[in-house]
Design an enzyme around this catalytic site. Structure first.
Site, PDB file in Angstrom:
ATOM      1  N   ASN A  94      -6.035  -2.265   1.271  1.00 29.70           N
ATOM      2  CA  ASN A  94      -4.696  -1.693   1.368  1.00 29.70           C
ATOM      3  C   ASN A  94      -3.708  -2.694   1.959  1.00 29.70           C
ATOM      4  O   ASN A  94      -4.035  -3.432   2.880  1.00 29.70           O
ATOM      5  CB  ASN A  94      -4.712  -0.423   2.222  1.00 29.70           C
ATOM      6  CG  ASN A  94      -5.592   0.647   1.608  1.00 29.70           C
ATOM      7  OD1 ASN A  94      -5.924   0.560   0.436  1.00 29.70           O
ATOM      8  ND2 ASN A  94      -5.974   1.638   2.398  1.00 29.70           N
ATOM      9  N   VAL A  95      -2.494  -2.642   1.439  1.00 27.61           N
ATOM     10  CA  VAL A  95      -1.457  -3.540   1.940  1.00 27.61           C
ATOM     11  C   VAL A  95      -0.524  -2.815   2.909  1.00 27.61           C
ATOM     12  O   VAL A  95       0.417  -3.402   3.432  1.00 27.61           O
ATOM     13  CB  VAL A  95      -0.667  -4.192   0.780  1.00 27.61           C
ATOM     14  CG1 VAL A  95      -1.604  -5.087  -0.042  1.00 27.61           C
ATOM     15  CG2 VAL A  95      -0.003  -3.153  -0.118  1.00 27.61           C
ATOM     16  N   ASP A  96      -0.794  -1.522   3.150  1.00 32.87           N
ATOM     17  CA  ASP A  96      -0.019  -0.803   4.171  1.00 32.87           C
ATOM     18  C   ASP A  96      -0.520  -1.220   5.557  1.00 32.87           C
ATOM     19  O   ASP A  96      -1.516  -1.934   5.687  1.00 32.87           O
ATOM     20  CB  ASP A  96      -0.102   0.725   3.954  1.00 32.87           C
ATOM     21  CG  ASP A  96      -1.516   1.279   4.161  1.00 32.87           C
ATOM     22  OD1 ASP A  96      -2.110   1.013   5.222  1.00 32.87           O
ATOM     23  OD2 ASP A  96      -2.030   1.992   3.270  1.00 32.87           O
ATOM     24  N   HIS A 111      -6.205  -8.004   0.451  1.00 31.40           N
ATOM     25  CA  HIS A 111      -5.214  -8.045  -0.631  1.00 31.40           C
ATOM     26  C   HIS A 111      -3.795  -8.281  -0.109  1.00 31.40           C
ATOM     27  O   HIS A 111      -2.822  -8.011  -0.801  1.00 31.40           O
ATOM     28  CB  HIS A 111      -5.257  -6.741  -1.452  1.00 31.40           C
ATOM     29  CG  HIS A 111      -6.477  -6.622  -2.319  1.00 31.40           C
ATOM     30  ND1 HIS A 111      -6.823  -5.466  -2.990  1.00 31.40           N
ATOM     31  CD2 HIS A 111      -7.437  -7.523  -2.634  1.00 31.40           C
ATOM     32  CE1 HIS A 111      -7.950  -5.669  -3.664  1.00 31.40           C
ATOM     33  NE2 HIS A 111      -8.347  -6.895  -3.464  1.00 31.40           N
ATOM     34  N   CYS A 138      14.383 -19.066   2.868  1.00 31.83           N
ATOM     35  CA  CYS A 138      13.215 -19.201   3.741  1.00 31.83           C
ATOM     36  C   CYS A 138      13.701 -19.557   5.143  1.00 31.83           C
ATOM     37  O   CYS A 138      14.555 -20.429   5.301  1.00 31.83           O
ATOM     38  CB  CYS A 138      12.299 -20.300   3.206  1.00 31.83           C
ATOM     39  SG  CYS A 138      10.949 -20.679   4.330  1.00 31.83           S
ATOM     40  N   THR A 179     -12.098   4.187  -2.226  1.00 33.09           N
ATOM     41  CA  THR A 179     -11.805   3.179  -3.258  1.00 33.09           C
ATOM     42  C   THR A 179     -12.559   3.529  -4.531  1.00 33.09           C
ATOM     43  O   THR A 179     -13.700   3.981  -4.481  1.00 33.09           O
ATOM     44  CB  THR A 179     -12.104   1.742  -2.757  1.00 33.09           C
ATOM     45  OG1 THR A 179     -11.914   0.819  -3.843  1.00 33.09           O
ATOM     46  CG2 THR A 179     -13.498   1.578  -2.197  1.00 33.09           C
ATOM     47  N   ASN A 204     -15.803   9.287  -0.256  1.00 29.51           N
ATOM     48  CA  ASN A 204     -14.717   9.283  -1.241  1.00 29.51           C
ATOM     49  C   ASN A 204     -14.455  10.703  -1.738  1.00 29.51           C
ATOM     50  O   ASN A 204     -15.344  11.546  -1.695  1.00 29.51           O
ATOM     51  CB  ASN A 204     -15.102   8.387  -2.428  1.00 29.51           C
ATOM     52  CG  ASN A 204     -13.893   7.804  -3.137  1.00 29.51           C
ATOM     53  OD1 ASN A 204     -12.996   7.266  -2.490  1.00 29.51           O
ATOM     54  ND2 ASN A 204     -13.859   7.910  -4.452  1.00 29.51           N
ATOM     55  N   LEU A 205     -13.236  10.915  -2.214  1.00 26.86           N
ATOM     56  CA  LEU A 205     -12.887  12.250  -2.711  1.00 26.86           C
ATOM     57  C   LEU A 205     -13.832  12.685  -3.827  1.00 26.86           C
ATOM     58  O   LEU A 205     -14.339  13.795  -3.835  1.00 26.86           O
ATOM     59  CB  LEU A 205     -11.442  12.242  -3.212  1.00 26.86           C
ATOM     60  CG  LEU A 205     -10.823  13.579  -3.575  1.00 26.86           C
ATOM     61  CD1 LEU A 205     -10.846  14.530  -2.383  1.00 26.86           C
ATOM     62  CD2 LEU A 205      -9.402  13.395  -4.055  1.00 26.86           C
ATOM     63  N   ALA A 222     -10.743  12.165   3.015  1.00 29.65           N
ATOM     64  CA  ALA A 222     -11.011  11.149   4.041  1.00 29.65           C
ATOM     65  C   ALA A 222     -10.705  11.683   5.446  1.00 29.65           C
ATOM     66  O   ALA A 222     -11.448  11.416   6.392  1.00 29.65           O
ATOM     67  CB  ALA A 222     -10.178   9.897   3.762  1.00 29.65           C
TER      68      ALA A 222
HETATM   69  N1  APR Z   1      -9.775  11.026   0.586  1.00 27.39           N
HETATM   70  C1  APR Z   1     -10.752  10.215   0.103  1.00 27.39           C
HETATM   71  N2  APR Z   1     -10.666   9.577  -1.083  1.00 27.39           N
HETATM   72  C2  APR Z   1      -9.548   9.768  -1.811  1.00 27.39           C
HETATM   73  C3  APR Z   1      -8.485  10.595  -1.376  1.00 27.39           C
HETATM   74  C4  APR Z   1      -8.634  11.240  -0.117  1.00 27.39           C
HETATM   75  N3  APR Z   1      -7.684  12.039   0.381  1.00 27.39           N
HETATM   76  N4  APR Z   1      -7.519  10.578  -2.331  1.00 27.39           N
HETATM   77  C5  APR Z   1      -7.954   9.786  -3.308  1.00 27.39           C
HETATM   78  N5  APR Z   1      -9.178   9.287  -3.021  1.00 27.39           N
HETATM   79  C6  APR Z   1     -10.005   8.361  -3.805  1.00 27.39           C
HETATM   80  C7  APR Z   1      -9.874   8.546  -5.302  1.00 27.39           C
HETATM   81  O1  APR Z   1     -10.805   9.520  -5.750  1.00 27.39           O
HETATM   82  C8  APR Z   1     -10.198   7.138  -5.818  1.00 27.39           C
HETATM   83  O2  APR Z   1     -11.583   6.990  -6.065  1.00 27.39           O
HETATM   84  O3  APR Z   1      -9.542   7.055  -3.537  1.00 27.39           O
HETATM   85  C9  APR Z   1      -9.777   6.221  -4.668  1.00 27.39           C
HETATM   86  C10 APR Z   1      -8.516   5.414  -4.916  1.00 27.39           C
HETATM   87  O4  APR Z   1      -8.757   4.517  -5.981  1.00 27.39           O
HETATM   88  P1  APR Z   1      -7.641   3.509  -6.529  1.00 27.39           P
HETATM   89  O5  APR Z   1      -6.351   4.234  -6.757  1.00 27.39           O
HETATM   90  O6  APR Z   1      -8.230   2.797  -7.683  1.00 27.39           O
HETATM   91  O7  APR Z   1      -7.385   2.521  -5.288  1.00 27.39           O
HETATM   92  P2  APR Z   1      -8.262   1.284  -4.808  1.00 27.39           P
HETATM   93  O8  APR Z   1      -9.700   1.466  -5.138  1.00 27.39           O
HETATM   94  O9  APR Z   1      -7.899   1.024  -3.391  1.00 27.39           O
HETATM   95  O10 APR Z   1      -7.677   0.109  -5.689  1.00 27.39           O
HETATM   96  C11 APR Z   1      -8.189  -1.185  -5.503  1.00 27.39           C
HETATM   97  O11 APR Z   1      -6.666  -2.102  -7.048  1.00 27.39           O
HETATM   98  O12 APR Z   1      -4.603  -2.184  -7.977  1.00 27.39           O
HETATM   99  C12 APR Z   1      -5.425  -2.789  -7.101  1.00 27.39           C
HETATM  100  O13 APR Z   1      -4.865  -4.247  -5.373  1.00 27.39           O
HETATM  101  C13 APR Z   1      -4.886  -2.878  -5.701  1.00 27.39           C
HETATM  102  O14 APR Z   1      -6.090  -2.777  -3.612  1.00 27.39           O
HETATM  103  C14 APR Z   1      -5.903  -2.146  -4.875  1.00 27.39           C
HETATM  104  C15 APR Z   1      -7.147  -2.226  -5.745  1.00 27.39           C
END
Ligand code: APR
Length: 235
Positions: A94-96, A111, A138, A179, A204-205, A222
């Protein structure tokens, strides 16, 4: 629960979803209205810097929204780092800045970070809360046209890979949280840890792409399942 001296945790967008930050791959997700090639590649930035700046400026502004705060899952991971008797490394895609704000210290943003920018001319990096654009000078070299978000785009090398690999080879427990397992190299961390003897758990969800590789998969929000898992680890 078994004592695991060395823990590595990987987090993704799902851990911040309940804090009000969209994930990437949901139907209403961040990529839904954007083509990845346009806003998240070096080529996209070269072609249309104004569009790319606007995309990240909007996301950076969101971090200043008072309603966007670390949730119970971020706080639980900070507590784990404070109270665990061994080591806890938190690697986030995450970038947050919600892990930082929750108090996690041993934290690697593989990232990049939305609230940092850097200069393509001189390589200098800064913290930044404001919008930036093609004409932002800059602060170090004074040149314009070189500032970019401190974000790892598709086709670029993730950060801290040496440190992360060393920790994965040395960990007893690997936990992946929120993720989808679509983006490498992060999606491959579970295999590295597992092949080197770590117990592996997914929180994960819903089951991710590589769910079956984990020894254990726990599905739910989460904000609920992470604090519960941390509580057990510390008991
Ligand atoms: N609690 C737990 N899991 C959750 C929740 C929640 N409240 N809400 C969503 N999820 C899960 C979803 O089911 C999904 O599997 O989080 C996951 C999010 O997946 P992505 O949107 O693909 O995000 P991420 O895996 O972090 O993406 C990876 O992709 O685009 C690039 O650089 C970007 O860092 C990012 C990378």
């Amino acid at each position: 629960m078994t004592h695991y001296p060395n823990i590595v945790i990987l987090t993704g967008a799902g851990i911040s979803a309940e804090s009000g930050i969209q994930t990437f791959r949901a139907s209403d997700g961040l990529w839904h209205n954007h083509r990845i090639e346009e806003v998240a590649t070096p080529q996209g930035f070269a072609k249309n810097p104004a569009l790319v700046h606007e995309f990240y400026n909007t996301r950076r502004r969101q971090l200043l929204d008072p309603t966007v705060q670390p949730n119970a899952a971020h706080h639980a991971l900070a507590r784990l780092e404070r109270e665990h008797s061994g080591s806890v490394l938190l690697v986030t895609q995450n970038v947050d800045d919600l892990h930082d704000r929750a108090g996690s210290d041993n934290l690697l943003h593989m990232h990049g970070e939305l609230n940092k920018i850097r200069c393509n001319h001189c390589g200098m990096g800064y913290s930044c809360e404001e919008d930036i654009g093609a004409h932002t000078p800059c602060k170090s070299c004074g040149k314009t046209g070189g500032m970019r978000p401190h974000i790892v785009w598709f086709g670029e090398m993730p950060l801290y890979m040496r440190d992360i690999e060393a920790a994965l080879l040395d960990c007893d427990l690997f936990i992946s949280i929120g993720t989808s397992g679509n983006v490498y190299p992060a999606a491959g961390f579970v295999e590295v840890a597992r092949d080197n003897g770590a117990h592996t758990v997914e929180l994960n969800l819903d089951p991710s792409n590589n769910s079956e590789i984990f020894h254990r998969s726990i599905n739910g929000l989460a904000s609920q399942i992470v604090p519960a898992f941390v509580e057990k680890l510390l008991s």
